[in-house]
Scaffold this motif. Structure first.
Motif, PDB file in Angstrom:
ATOM      1  N   LEU A  34       0.819  -1.203   0.000  1.00 57.97           N
ATOM      2  CA  LEU A  34       0.000   0.000   0.000  1.00 57.97           C
ATOM      3  C   LEU A  34       0.860   1.263   0.000  1.00 57.97           C
ATOM      4  CD1 LEU A  34      -2.768  -0.977   2.575  1.00 57.97           C
ATOM      5  CD2 LEU A  34      -3.066  -0.611   0.123  1.00 57.97           C
ATOM      6  N   LYS A  35       2.014   1.189   0.650  1.00 47.21           N
ATOM      7  CA  LYS A  35       2.896   2.351   0.750  1.00 47.21           C
ATOM      8  C   LYS A  35       3.627   2.662  -0.554  1.00 47.21           C
ATOM      9  CE  LYS A  35       5.581   2.732   4.315  1.00 47.21           C
ATOM     10  NZ  LYS A  35       6.515   2.405   5.403  1.00 47.21           N
ATOM     11  N   GLU A  40       5.378   9.519  -4.506  1.00 44.43           N
ATOM     12  CA  GLU A  40       5.188  10.238  -5.760  1.00 44.43           C
ATOM     13  C   GLU A  40       3.848  10.963  -5.829  1.00 44.43           C
ATOM     14  OE1 GLU A  40       6.112   6.791  -5.926  1.00 44.43           O
ATOM     15  OE2 GLU A  40       8.208   7.390  -5.952  1.00 44.43           O
ATOM     16  N   ILE A  41       2.931  10.637  -4.932  1.00 42.17           N
ATOM     17  CA  ILE A  41       1.599  11.238  -4.963  1.00 42.17           C
ATOM     18  C   ILE A  41       1.658  12.610  -4.305  1.00 42.17           C
ATOM     19  CG2 ILE A  41      -0.768  11.057  -4.095  1.00 42.17           C
ATOM     20  CD1 ILE A  41      -0.476   8.042  -4.171  1.00 42.17           C
ATOM     21  N   LYS A  42       1.053  13.580  -4.955  1.00 41.54           N
ATOM     22  CA  LYS A  42       0.940  14.908  -4.358  1.00 41.54           C
ATOM     23  C   LYS A  42      -0.102  14.830  -3.254  1.00 41.54           C
ATOM     24  CE  LYS A  42       2.135  17.328  -8.570  1.00 41.54           C
ATOM     25  NZ  LYS A  42       1.685  18.283  -9.591  1.00 41.54           N
ATOM     26  N   LEU A  43       0.270  15.252  -2.060  1.00 36.83           N
ATOM     27  CA  LEU A  43      -0.641  15.136  -0.927  1.00 36.83           C
ATOM     28  C   LEU A  43      -1.918  15.945  -1.120  1.00 36.83           C
ATOM     29  CD1 LEU A  43       1.835  15.155   2.081  1.00 36.83           C
ATOM     30  CD2 LEU A  43       0.701  13.212   1.024  1.00 36.83           C
TER      31      LEU A  43
END
Length: 63
Positions: A34-35, A40-43
């Motif tokens: 899951l991590k 890389e994901i924009k919060l």
């Protein structure tokens, strides 16, 4: 992996059976999957949270 999980638990005085150890290893691997990619994901684009609450019943509450 099992030996490192078992070592950490034993250092904390927690004894687990082989079945529990296998389950913990499986859960750890699932969390690691899951991590992947979260860095890389924009919060600002994220609106969900993953939590782990062992032993609880999960229900979806609509507001």
């Amino acid at each position: 992996m099992k030996t490192s999980i078992e070592k950490v638990l034993l250092e904390k005085g927690i004894k687990v059976s082989n079945d529990e150890l296998s389950l913990l290893e499986h859960q750890w691997n699932a969390i690691q999957q899951l991590k992947k990619g979260f860095k890389e994901i924009k919060l600002d684009d994220s609106d969900i949270c993953v939590t782990h609450n062992p032993g609880r019943v999960y229900r979806v509450h609509e507001h």
